[in-house]
Enzyme design. Structure first.
Site, mmCIF file in Angstrom:
data_model
loop_
_atom_site.group_PDB
_atom_site.id
_atom_site.type_symbol
_atom_site.label_atom_id
_atom_site.label_comp_id
_atom_site.label_asym_id
_atom_site.label_seq_id
_atom_site.Cartn_x
_atom_site.Cartn_y
_atom_site.Cartn_z
ATOM 1 N N LYS A 172 66.124 40.196 73.917
ATOM 2 C CA LYS A 172 67.060 39.517 74.808
ATOM 3 C C LYS A 172 68.474 39.565 74.224
ATOM 4 O O LYS A 172 68.654 39.700 73.016
ATOM 5 C CB LYS A 172 66.627 38.056 74.999
ATOM 6 C CG LYS A 172 65.311 37.932 75.769
ATOM 7 C CD LYS A 172 64.997 36.485 76.098
ATOM 8 C CE LYS A 172 63.718 36.379 76.918
ATOM 9 N NZ LYS A 172 63.328 34.979 77.161
ATOM 10 N N ARG B 238 55.472 26.404 83.194
ATOM 11 C CA ARG B 238 56.100 25.819 84.385
ATOM 12 C C ARG B 238 55.328 26.180 85.642
ATOM 13 O O ARG B 238 54.916 25.327 86.390
ATOM 14 C CB ARG B 238 57.541 26.323 84.527
ATOM 15 C CG ARG B 238 58.503 25.699 83.559
ATOM 16 C CD ARG B 238 59.779 26.453 83.536
ATOM 17 N NE ARG B 238 59.511 27.861 83.255
ATOM 18 C CZ ARG B 238 60.421 28.755 82.961
ATOM 19 N NH1 ARG B 238 61.692 28.445 82.962
ATOM 20 N NH2 ARG B 238 60.085 30.009 82.694
HETATM 21 O O1 PNS Z 1 61.527 31.514 75.041
HETATM 22 P P1 PNS Z 1 60.889 32.844 75.042
HETATM 23 O O2 PNS Z 1 61.923 33.930 75.086
HETATM 24 O O3 PNS Z 1 59.841 32.998 76.086
HETATM 25 O O4 PNS Z 1 60.161 32.947 73.625
HETATM 26 C C1 PNS Z 1 59.301 33.992 73.314
HETATM 27 C C2 PNS Z 1 59.081 34.044 71.823
HETATM 28 C C3 PNS Z 1 60.404 33.930 71.141
HETATM 29 C C4 PNS Z 1 58.221 32.909 71.386
HETATM 30 C C5 PNS Z 1 58.442 35.351 71.466
HETATM 31 O O5 PNS Z 1 59.106 36.383 72.108
HETATM 32 C C6 PNS Z 1 58.460 35.648 69.981
HETATM 33 O O6 PNS Z 1 58.266 34.833 69.118
HETATM 34 N N1 PNS Z 1 58.651 36.885 69.701
HETATM 35 C C7 PNS Z 1 58.601 37.372 68.350
HETATM 36 C C8 PNS Z 1 57.824 38.658 68.305
HETATM 37 C C9 PNS Z 1 56.328 38.430 68.346
HETATM 38 O O7 PNS Z 1 55.761 37.687 67.597
HETATM 39 N N2 PNS Z 1 55.660 39.145 69.266
HETATM 40 C C10 PNS Z 1 54.193 39.147 69.324
HETATM 41 C C11 PNS Z 1 53.626 38.165 70.269
HETATM 42 S S1 PNS Z 1 53.224 38.988 71.742
#
Ligand code: PNS
Length: 160
Positions: free
Chosen positions: A42, A91
């Site tokens: 993002k 949600r």
């Molecule tokens: O608020 P969000 O953007 O939905 O949060 C998503 C988040 C940040 C929790 C997730 O994208 C994350 O921690 N990504 C880090 C990479 C990771 O661990 N990916 C594997 C899990 S599929």
């Protein structure tokens, strides 16, 4: 039981819905680490430091809360915090598929960590960081959806 939970997210910016989830999680878990993710996929409006600072202001004085940030894999971060629980808010049905995939991938990566889903409060279920930013960028009031430190920073960002 290991009582530490991690509540991860981009939080760009945090909303009252996120605060509600954090406060309710604290009724179950005595220690909650709010992990603000860099999330390389993002392009955030607020940098990592600003997103952490907003959480710190909002949760100031709340017992059991640590506000922190991380880069890289969520599961590695959870383990580094010696936590065994991940908290995510849901949600609508539209959130489900992504959350389902993420929970399973994380479980496969480390089955000692469980993901706990909480339903977003009914006053907050339609609110997203994305729509809040859109309204704020066009000069609308977002006081109903985000706490005052976030309102202030949104005004600074968009020059309103
Ligand atoms: O608020 P969000 O953007 O939905 O949060 C998503 C988040 C940040 C929790 C997730 O994208 C994350 O921690 N990504 C880090 C990479 C990771 O661990 N990916 C594997 C899990 S599929």
């Amino acid at each position: 039981m290991n009582a530490v939970a991690v509540y991860p997210g981009s939080f760009d910016p945090l909303t009252f819905g996120h605060v509600d989830i954090a406060r309710r999680a604290l009724k179950i878990f005595p220690k909650l680490v709010i992990g603000v993710s860099m999330n390389v996929k993002k392009f955030p409006l607020f940098d990592l430091e600003e997103r952490v600072a907003m959480w710190q202001e909002v949760m100031e004085g709340e017992a059991g809360v640590e506000v922190d940030s991380y880069v890289g894999l969520l599961i590695d971060y959870v383990k580094s915090k010696r936590a065994r629980a991940i908290i995510r808010g849901l949600r609508a049905v539209s959130d489900f598929e992504y959350e389902f995939q993420m929970a399973h991938m994380n479980y496969k990566l480390d089955s000692s960590v469980e993901t706990f889903f909480m339903m977003t409060g009914q006053e907050h279920f339609y609110v997203s960081s994305q729509t809040v930013k859109e309204v704020a960028s066009l000069g609308g009031s977002v006081d109903a959806w985000v706490p005052p430190p976030v309102v202030r920073r949104l005004k600074e960002k968009y020059g309103k």
